[in-house]
Design a protein around this motif. Structure first.
Motif, short mmCIF file in Angstrom:
data_model
loop_
_atom_site.label_atom_id
_atom_site.label_comp_id
_atom_site.label_asym_id
_atom_site.label_seq_id
_atom_site.Cartn_x
_atom_site.Cartn_y
_atom_site.Cartn_z
N UNK A 161 6.32 -1.67 2.06
CA UNK A 161 4.74 -1.47 2.10
C UNK A 161 4.99 -3.10 2.48
N UNK A 162 6.11 -4.08 2.29
CA UNK A 162 6.65 -5.57 2.59
C UNK A 162 7.12 -5.73 4.25
N UNK A 163 8.01 -4.90 3.99
CA UNK A 163 8.88 -5.49 5.70
C UNK A 163 7.73 -4.64 6.70
N UNK A 164 7.18 -4.03 7.15
CA UNK A 164 6.32 -3.72 7.70
C UNK A 164 4.90 -4.57 8.26
N UNK A 216 13.35 -16.23 5.70
CA UNK A 216 13.24 -16.63 4.08
C UNK A 216 13.17 -14.42 4.00
N UNK A 217 11.81 -14.81 3.47
CA UNK A 217 11.07 -12.59 3.25
C UNK A 217 12.32 -12.10 3.82
N UNK A 253 9.62 -0.15 -7.16
CA UNK A 253 9.69 -1.38 -5.95
C UNK A 253 10.48 -1.27 -5.14
N UNK A 254 11.56 -1.08 -5.27
CA UNK A 254 12.45 -0.76 -4.49
C UNK A 254 11.84 0.17 -2.55
N UNK A 255 11.25 0.69 -3.22
CA UNK A 255 10.11 1.57 -1.96
C UNK A 255 9.15 1.02 -1.95
N UNK A 256 8.75 -0.20 -2.48
CA UNK A 256 7.57 -0.48 -2.30
C UNK A 256 8.11 -1.67 -0.71
#
Length: 402
Positions: free
Chosen positions: A202-205, A235-236, A195-198
């Motif tokens: 995958x979220x920051x990009x 916030x995210x 989840x940390x890698x994701x």
């Protein structure tokens, strides 16, 4: 647990039966020992004594023997009487050929018997019971020791551990549940890493692409909608950053790398990172402070979290100080905000948030991370009112040692 209960019940029944049987044997042995000292007195007076039982027989006058009335009557009736003196010597008497003559036999010296002392039998009984209890209890403590060692190894380095307890062991159900729990913990930690890698990739990009698109469309959007979208992205990003810091430090305790650093050098790094808030953040340190040993990476994150927390609530001023002497060190962050109003302890838990605060940008990870870093340095995080600014005062204290 029913099997363990039945086995313990059977053990108690067998132990009780063994004790009863053992005391019965002791009683029998004592009776046999008493019987071994019996002598056929009738044969003695009839002259049927063999060479193995030498005796002393004498004839005395009845007038020289002072006996109670009942014993004297038995003697006159032709019965044999026995008298035992204070020195445990026994004499036997019988009427002779005439009423004036008494035949005396004794003292009787009993031949020593090769019997086992009663104390030795009792000692052997309780020693046997102790050995039986040891044989029954030792496997339980041996298995508990194995399980304890496995738990300590797992705590030091979480991984899938082999099952070391035999199925016939009394604690096998406990060991089985523990083994299943360790597997679940290892799977959870692996999911935690994934989840940390994701979140990191995958979220920051997508967030970066959204922010770029939002900047391009700034002129086409109403100002309040643009600010709302930009605040949501911030916030995210803050949530992702806090979670990544939490995941990075959660299992870092065994990897701490303490180095010697002075308070001036450490606070200079903090001052450079918060240079935009120089009008609000005042950093103080004593030039005579001694150097300390800390893990700079984790302590920097902890100090940053304290300052970021103060920035959320401070009105005009934040004081940051680093004091260190020969025995202890402390990093203190004070603000002039509303303070915690006695809710400090509950905010140290992971994901705990102050619901009464109007600012909902926190996610309950910052202070938890600071609390963990303080523990890793054999210290503590304290939350109390600020006597200097009137708001909150958060302080990390630890012993100054390598």
């Amino acid at each position: 647990m029913k099997f363990q209960f039945y086995r313990l019940y059977a053990l108690l029944i067998l132990s009780s039966a063994l004790i009863i049987w053992s005391f019965s044997e002791i009683h029998t042995a004592m009776q046999q020992g008493n019987e071994s000292y019996q002598i056929d007195v009738d044969n003695v007076f009839s002259g049927l004594i063999d060479e193995q039982h030498p005796v002393t027989i004498s004839r005395i006058s009845a007038d020289n023997l002072a006996l109670p009335t009942d014993l004297n009557d038995q003697l006159n009736q032709g019965k044999t009487i026995a008298l035992t003196l204070s020195n445990r010597q026994t004499y036997y008497y019988r009427q002779g050929s005439s009423a004036e003559e008494v035949i005396a036999f004794g003292p009787v010296i009993h031949a020593s018997q090769a019997s086992v002392p009663r104390e030795l039998i009792i000692f052997a009984l309780y020693a046997s019971l102790g050995c039986v209890a040891l044989l029954l209890i030792w496997p339980l403590f041996r298995d508990l020791s194995k399980l304890q060692k496995t738990a300590i190894d797992f705590g030091a380095r979480p991984r899938k551990m082999p099952q070391v307890i035999n199925k016939r062991s009394a604690i096998y159900p406990l060991a089985k549940v523990y083994h299943e729990v360790t597997i679940q913990i290892v799977d959870f930690l692996q999911m935690h890493k994934e989840l940390s890698r994701t979140i990191s990739h995958e979220v920051r990009t997508p967030l970066a692409r959204m922010r770029f698109a939002l900047q391009l469309s700034k002129e086409q959007l109403d100002e309040k909608y643009w600010q709302r979208l930009n605040a949501d992205i911030d916030e995210i990003e803050q949530l992702a950053s806090n979670y990544l810091s939490f995941a990075k430090l959660e299992h870092r305790e065994t990897q701490l790398q303490k180095v010697e650093i002075s308070p001036q050098q450490f606070l200079k790094q903090i001052q450079d990172k918060f240079s935009l808030y120089q009008h609000k953040i005042i950093i103080n340190f004593d030039a005579n402070n001694l150097a300390t040993y800390i893990d700079t990476q984790s302590m920097t994150i902890a100090t940053q979290n304290l300052i970021m927390n103060a920035l959320r609530f401070a009105r005009t001023q934040i004081n940051v100080s680093f004091y260190c002497d020969g025995e202890r060190c402390e990093i203190k962050v004070e603000d002039d905000g509303p303070g915690f109003e006695g809710k400090g302890k509950q905010l140290l838990a992971a994901l705990a948030r102050d619901k009464d605060q109007s600012d909902s940008s926190g996610y309950g990870l910052g202070l938890y991370i600071v609390h963990k870093v303080a523990i890793w340095h054999q210290g503590a995080l304290t939350l109390q009112p600020s006597t200097l600014l009137g708001g909150a005062c958060l302080c990390i204290r630890w012993r100054n040692q390598d």
